[in-house]
Design an enzyme around this catalytic site. Structure first.
Site, PDB file in Angstrom:
ATOM      1  N   SER A  27       0.835  -1.207   0.000  1.00  0.00           N
ATOM      2  CA  SER A  27       0.000   0.000   0.000  1.00  0.00           C
ATOM      3  C   SER A  27       0.868   1.254   0.000  1.00  0.00           C
ATOM      4  O   SER A  27       0.510   2.269  -0.599  1.00  0.00           O
ATOM      5  CB  SER A  27      -0.958   0.007   1.195  1.00  0.00           C
ATOM      6  N   TYR A  95       0.702  -7.688  14.898  1.00  0.00           N
ATOM      7  CA  TYR A  95      -0.440  -8.444  15.402  1.00  0.00           C
ATOM      8  C   TYR A  95      -1.308  -8.781  14.189  1.00  0.00           C
ATOM      9  O   TYR A  95      -2.347  -8.168  13.961  1.00  0.00           O
ATOM     10  CB  TYR A  95      -1.206  -7.636  16.456  1.00  0.00           C
ATOM     11  N   ARG A  96      -0.800  -9.755  13.404  1.00  0.00           N
ATOM     12  CA  ARG A  96      -1.468 -10.064  12.137  1.00  0.00           C
ATOM     13  C   ARG A  96      -1.648 -11.558  11.909  1.00  0.00           C
ATOM     14  O   ARG A  96      -2.120 -11.956  10.853  1.00  0.00           O
ATOM     15  CB  ARG A  96      -0.678  -9.438  10.985  1.00  0.00           C
ATOM     16  N   ASN A 156      12.017  -7.453   0.975  1.00  0.00           N
ATOM     17  CA  ASN A 156      11.441  -6.999   2.244  1.00  0.00           C
ATOM     18  C   ASN A 156      11.442  -8.101   3.300  1.00  0.00           C
ATOM     19  O   ASN A 156      10.394  -8.453   3.860  1.00  0.00           O
ATOM     20  CB  ASN A 156      10.006  -6.500   2.013  1.00  0.00           C
ATOM     21  N   GLY A 220      22.764   5.942  -1.628  1.00  0.00           N
ATOM     22  CA  GLY A 220      22.050   5.924  -2.902  1.00  0.00           C
ATOM     23  C   GLY A 220      21.658   4.523  -3.313  1.00  0.00           C
ATOM     24  O   GLY A 220      21.093   3.766  -2.531  1.00  0.00           O
ATOM     25  N   GLY A 247      12.250   2.566   1.876  1.00  0.00           N
ATOM     26  CA  GLY A 247      12.467   1.571   0.825  1.00  0.00           C
ATOM     27  C   GLY A 247      11.290   1.462  -0.122  1.00  0.00           C
ATOM     28  O   GLY A 247      11.471   1.273  -1.335  1.00  0.00           O
ATOM     29  N   ASP A 248      10.089   1.601   0.409  1.00  0.00           N
ATOM     30  CA  ASP A 248       8.891   1.577  -0.436  1.00  0.00           C
ATOM     31  C   ASP A 248       8.837   2.817  -1.316  1.00  0.00           C
ATOM     32  O   ASP A 248       8.451   2.747  -2.488  1.00  0.00           O
ATOM     33  CB  ASP A 248       7.636   1.495   0.427  1.00  0.00           C
TER      34      ASP A 248
END
Length: 306
Positions: A27, A95-96, A156, A220, A247-248
């Protein structure tokens, strides 16, 4: 996920007030690309609860198409808490487990929607959530590749979600199907035993990637393709507010460059700038700039205060 960000530093047991926002690598990339002026769609699975409705409303409000996000009436939306200490990156607590997103399946995919895309961006985080989530990523990639959709992949690696042995096996398999890869130096060390950008790039190119943009933080990025290799200098941020999401932002900036037909050096420059700007604001996605803002940051356009 819904993110709860503490308004003070220290162990969470002493924190009483939090700011609520959203978090999630995919997202984040979707929102960053939308702010840069692109048409973007995001799909996941949300709980039939107020947190799920909140996430959908926020992402939709950023101009991202969320019409393919599905709803799970039996499972809750995942949560994430940050824990802050001065001058170091925050700790994160997930908490997933058994959340709605971890229960996403291939039946939740709109295959025609994937076929119509130019780029499909996936991350190792979804791969780590569950076997059904993993199968869903594989199916999405299969459909995309059979319809000439570029596959963009950010490993990731989150070792709080799976162990390195399992992560390495699955991620290296996904790399074989990837067109544009966004590893970090630390991930190179975990996956390949080296944090040398040239070696990371060449290894992934030999596995089939077309472009490897290795993230080097403030230094970079190192971009490797079958035609060229180049270090692209980064932007110095003296006092970063929050590095989560950088990073996203980098991935979104690079993909924006690809969509705008920029050369790889220009893609790297744009990626570095978006990633740097993401660190200027507290929160995972709040700091992502518009195209005009990032051009001013890069010195391409003149900034007028008043």
């Amino acid at each position: 996920m819904v993110l709860f960000n503490p308004d003070s530093t220290g162990p969470l047991r002493y924190v009483h007030n939090f700011n609520k926002s959203i978090a999630g690598a995919e997202s984040n990339v979707a929102i960053a690309l939308a702010r840069l002026g692109h048409e973007v769609g995001w799909f996941s699975k949300l709980g039939d609860d107020e947190f799920g409705r909140y996430i959908k409303a926020v992402i939709r409000g950023e101009g991202v198409d969320v019409s393919r996000a599905s709803i799970d009436s039996e499972r809750s939306t995942g949560l994430l808490f940050k824990e802050r200490f001065a001058h170091v990156n925050p700790n994160v607590y997930y908490y997933r487990k058994n959340s709605a997103a971890s229960n996403i399946t291939t039946e939740d995919l709109d295959l025609d929607y994937i076929r119509s895309a130019k780029i499909l961006h996936v991350t190792g985080i979804t791969l780590a959530l569950s076997h059904t989530a993993r199968e869903t990523v594989y199916k999405a990639i299969e459909v995309a590749k059979s319809n000439n959709v570029l596959i963009s992949f950010d490993p990731n690696i989150r070792l709080k979600l799976w162990n390195i042995e399992e992560a390495k096996s699955i991620i290296m398999d996904i790399i074989k199907m990837t067109d544009i890869a966004f590893p970090g130096k630390e991930e190179g060390k975990l996956l390949l035993g080296t944090d040398e950008p040239k070696e990371i790039g060449r290894f992934f190119l030999n596995m089939g990637c077309k472009i490897v943009a290795t993230k080097l933080g403030k230094e970079g990025c190192y971009i490797a393709s079958r035609e060229n290799e180049e270090l692209v200098a980064g932007y110095i941020v003296e006092k970063p507010e929050d590095t989560v999401g950088a990073g996203d932002g980098f991935a979104a900036g690079f993909l924006s460059g690809i969509l705008r037909n920029l050369n790889l050096r220009e893609c790297g420059q744009l990626a570095n700038a978006v990633g740097a700007m993401a660190t200027l604001v507290r929160g995972d996605m709040e700091g992502f700039p518009t195209l005009q803002q990032v051009k001013k940051y890069m010195g391409i356009e003149t900034h007028i205060d008043r």
